[in-house]
Every structure is written in C-alpha cells, then in structure tokens.
Scaffold this motif. Sequence first.
Motif, mmCIF file in Angstrom:
data_model
loop_
_atom_site.group_PDB
_atom_site.id
_atom_site.type_symbol
_atom_site.label_atom_id
_atom_site.label_comp_id
_atom_site.label_asym_id
_atom_site.label_seq_id
_atom_site.Cartn_x
_atom_site.Cartn_y
_atom_site.Cartn_z
ATOM 1 N N LYS A 41 68.576 47.359 -7.896
ATOM 2 C CA LYS A 41 67.844 46.641 -8.770
ATOM 3 C C LYS A 41 67.623 45.513 -7.445
ATOM 4 C CE LYS A 41 68.208 47.273 -12.571
ATOM 5 N NZ LYS A 41 68.882 47.213 -14.498
ATOM 6 N N ILE A 42 68.674 44.976 -6.111
ATOM 7 C CA ILE A 42 67.748 43.801 -5.661
ATOM 8 C C ILE A 42 67.542 44.496 -4.605
ATOM 9 C CG2 ILE A 42 68.932 42.487 -3.715
ATOM 10 C CD1 ILE A 42 71.591 42.151 -6.079
ATOM 11 N N ALA A 43 67.603 45.576 -4.018
ATOM 12 C CA ALA A 43 67.042 46.285 -2.629
ATOM 13 C C ALA A 43 65.766 46.843 -3.249
ATOM 14 C CB ALA A 43 67.969 47.835 -2.272
ATOM 15 N N ASN A 44 65.609 47.235 -4.263
ATOM 16 C CA ASN A 44 64.311 47.758 -5.399
ATOM 17 C C ASN A 44 63.350 46.819 -5.082
ATOM 18 O OD1 ASN A 44 62.949 50.245 -5.471
ATOM 19 N ND2 ASN A 44 62.448 49.497 -7.610
ATOM 20 N N GLY A 45 63.759 45.419 -5.095
ATOM 21 C CA GLY A 45 62.504 44.132 -5.445
ATOM 22 C C GLY A 45 62.414 43.889 -3.553
ATOM 23 N N ILE A 46 63.364 43.982 -3.351
ATOM 24 C CA ILE A 46 62.962 44.048 -1.786
ATOM 25 C C ILE A 46 61.976 44.493 -1.091
ATOM 26 C CG2 ILE A 46 64.054 43.262 0.520
ATOM 27 C CD1 ILE A 46 66.186 42.290 -0.479
ATOM 28 N N ILE A 52 62.974 35.851 -3.491
ATOM 29 C CA ILE A 52 64.946 35.898 -4.604
ATOM 30 C C ILE A 52 64.824 35.500 -5.474
ATOM 31 C CG2 ILE A 52 66.452 34.771 -4.168
ATOM 32 C CD1 ILE A 52 66.508 37.090 -2.262
ATOM 33 N N PRO A 53 64.066 34.883 -5.877
ATOM 34 C CA PRO A 53 63.725 34.250 -7.394
ATOM 35 C C PRO A 53 63.129 34.720 -7.774
ATOM 36 C CG PRO A 53 63.002 32.283 -5.441
ATOM 37 C CD PRO A 53 63.081 33.634 -4.465
ATOM 38 N N GLU A 54 62.233 35.630 -8.019
ATOM 39 C CA GLU A 54 61.973 36.540 -8.844
ATOM 40 C C GLU A 54 62.513 37.389 -9.246
ATOM 41 O OE1 GLU A 54 56.988 37.471 -7.448
ATOM 42 O OE2 GLU A 54 58.379 38.130 -6.257
ATOM 43 N N ILE A 55 63.435 37.967 -8.139
ATOM 44 C CA ILE A 55 64.382 39.391 -8.494
ATOM 45 C C ILE A 55 65.572 38.747 -9.056
ATOM 46 C CG2 ILE A 55 66.845 40.164 -7.404
ATOM 47 C CD1 ILE A 55 64.665 41.016 -4.795
ATOM 48 N N VAL A 56 66.012 36.750 -9.020
ATOM 49 C CA VAL A 56 67.155 36.155 -9.903
ATOM 50 C C VAL A 56 66.286 36.416 -11.086
ATOM 51 C CG1 VAL A 56 67.569 34.272 -10.310
ATOM 52 C CG2 VAL A 56 67.511 34.836 -8.009
ATOM 53 N N ASP A 57 65.614 35.998 -12.232
ATOM 54 C CA ASP A 57 64.538 35.835 -12.847
ATOM 55 C C ASP A 57 64.808 37.918 -13.307
ATOM 56 O OD1 ASP A 57 64.017 33.319 -13.108
ATOM 57 O OD2 ASP A 57 62.235 34.060 -12.321
ATOM 58 N N PHE A 58 64.282 38.182 -12.343
ATOM 59 C CA PHE A 58 64.347 39.995 -13.158
ATOM 60 C C PHE A 58 66.378 40.174 -13.909
ATOM 61 C CE2 PHE A 58 65.328 44.605 -12.509
ATOM 62 C CZ PHE A 58 64.511 44.875 -13.746
ATOM 63 N N GLU A 73 76.265 36.908 -7.100
ATOM 64 C CA GLU A 73 76.226 38.140 -6.808
ATOM 65 C C GLU A 73 75.117 38.779 -5.681
ATOM 66 O OE1 GLU A 73 78.597 40.431 -7.603
ATOM 67 O OE2 GLU A 73 79.091 38.403 -7.900
ATOM 68 N N ILE A 74 73.756 37.784 -5.977
ATOM 69 C CA ILE A 74 72.334 38.849 -5.414
ATOM 70 C C ILE A 74 72.434 38.274 -3.661
ATOM 71 C CG2 ILE A 74 69.922 38.034 -4.275
ATOM 72 C CD1 ILE A 74 69.571 37.731 -7.668
ATOM 73 N N ALA A 75 73.377 36.791 -3.297
ATOM 74 C CA ALA A 75 73.823 36.269 -2.070
ATOM 75 C C ALA A 75 74.991 37.980 -1.672
ATOM 76 C CB ALA A 75 74.255 35.582 -1.866
ATOM 77 N N LYS A 76 75.870 38.282 -2.410
ATOM 78 C CA LYS A 76 76.854 39.157 -1.293
ATOM 79 C C LYS A 76 75.965 40.659 -1.703
ATOM 80 C CE LYS A 76 80.647 38.013 -4.621
ATOM 81 N NZ LYS A 76 81.625 38.327 -5.619
ATOM 82 N N GLY A 77 75.249 40.934 -2.048
ATOM 83 C CA GLY A 77 74.514 42.579 -2.506
ATOM 84 C C GLY A 77 73.439 42.463 -1.108
ATOM 85 N N ILE A 78 72.845 40.517 -1.287
ATOM 86 C CA ILE A 78 72.441 40.571 0.528
ATOM 87 C C ILE A 78 72.975 40.832 1.026
ATOM 88 C CG2 ILE A 78 70.817 39.256 1.787
ATOM 89 C CD1 ILE A 78 69.171 38.784 -1.227
ATOM 90 N N GLN A 79 73.844 40.682 1.067
ATOM 91 C CA GLN A 79 74.869 40.293 2.498
ATOM 92 C C GLN A 79 75.411 42.201 2.724
ATOM 93 O OE1 GLN A 79 75.411 38.314 4.673
ATOM 94 N NE2 GLN A 79 75.847 39.992 6.403
ATOM 95 N N GLN A 80 75.577 42.301 1.805
ATOM 96 C CA GLN A 80 76.066 44.345 1.810
ATOM 97 C C GLN A 80 74.799 45.200 2.457
ATOM 98 O OE1 GLN A 80 77.814 45.279 -1.431
ATOM 99 N NE2 GLN A 80 79.069 44.573 -2.140
ATOM 100 N N LEU A 81 73.567 44.636 2.149
ATOM 101 C CA LEU A 81 72.566 45.619 2.391
ATOM 102 C C LEU A 81 71.971 45.430 4.077
ATOM 103 C CD1 LEU A 81 69.915 44.442 -0.582
ATOM 104 C CD2 LEU A 81 71.324 46.894 -0.183
ATOM 105 N N ILE A 82 72.609 44.345 4.123
ATOM 106 C CA ILE A 82 72.295 43.728 5.533
ATOM 107 C C ILE A 82 72.969 43.917 6.624
ATOM 108 C CG2 ILE A 82 72.164 41.838 7.013
ATOM 109 C CD1 ILE A 82 70.872 40.141 4.869
ATOM 110 N N ASP A 83 74.539 44.548 5.549
ATOM 111 C CA ASP A 83 75.843 45.221 6.602
ATOM 112 C C ASP A 83 74.887 46.799 7.587
ATOM 113 O OD1 ASP A 83 77.360 42.556 7.438
ATOM 114 O OD2 ASP A 83 78.846 43.517 5.322
ATOM 115 N N LYS A 84 74.506 47.499 5.859
ATOM 116 C CA LYS A 84 74.690 48.399 6.005
ATOM 117 C C LYS A 84 72.705 48.874 6.358
ATOM 118 C CE LYS A 84 77.209 50.052 2.199
ATOM 119 N NZ LYS A 84 78.417 49.301 2.002
#
Length: 93
Positions: A41-46, A52-58, A73-84
């Motif tokens: 959901k984070i990746a799809n939102g991006i 990010i505030p819209e994704i948080v609200d969702f 959790e979003i911060a952790k998820g974003i870091q994982q997506l950046i790492d990959k």
Amino acid sequence: MENSTYIFNEEKVLLTQLGDEGVAFDIESNEYYTLNETLFKIANGIKNQQSIPEIVDFLLNEYAISDAFCQEEIAKGIQQLIDKKIIFVQAHA
C-alpha cells in the motif's frame, strides 16, 4: 520523512497486487520482492503520486493503529523500498 518526496522507479520496477499483498519485479536484475499488505500500500501510494500524509491518512483509516505507530511503520517501509531501489527520494532543486 514528511518533507521528502518519493518517486516510484517506473523504468525498472513492475508492481503487481497479489491478493492483499504485492510483488515488485526488478526488470534489470530479474529479482522479485514480496511486499506485505502494508508495504504494498505504501509503494502503490507512492506510485500513484500520493503524499506521505495522504498515505498516513489512508493507513490510519484501514487499520486500528495510532498515528505515531503508523508514521514509524511508514518510515521503516520507505527505507526498505529505497534499499531495494523500488522508490527514490526526489532531489529538490
């Protein structure tokens, strides 16, 4: 995190939903990354150019979680997506 803008790596990554989860396929390396429901959901939102505030609200509307936990959790998820290399931080001019 909130002041950063993220861009989905359209040229290199295909994002597909599988049930509640998702898969990101790296075209260059032929690697598949399984994304849990929240990470998808984070990746799809991006990918859909949500802020990010819209994704948080969702996610706050989807799950019974606190705002602080959601942001963490979003911060952790974003870091994982950046790492990959599924997403990038947009450079501000």
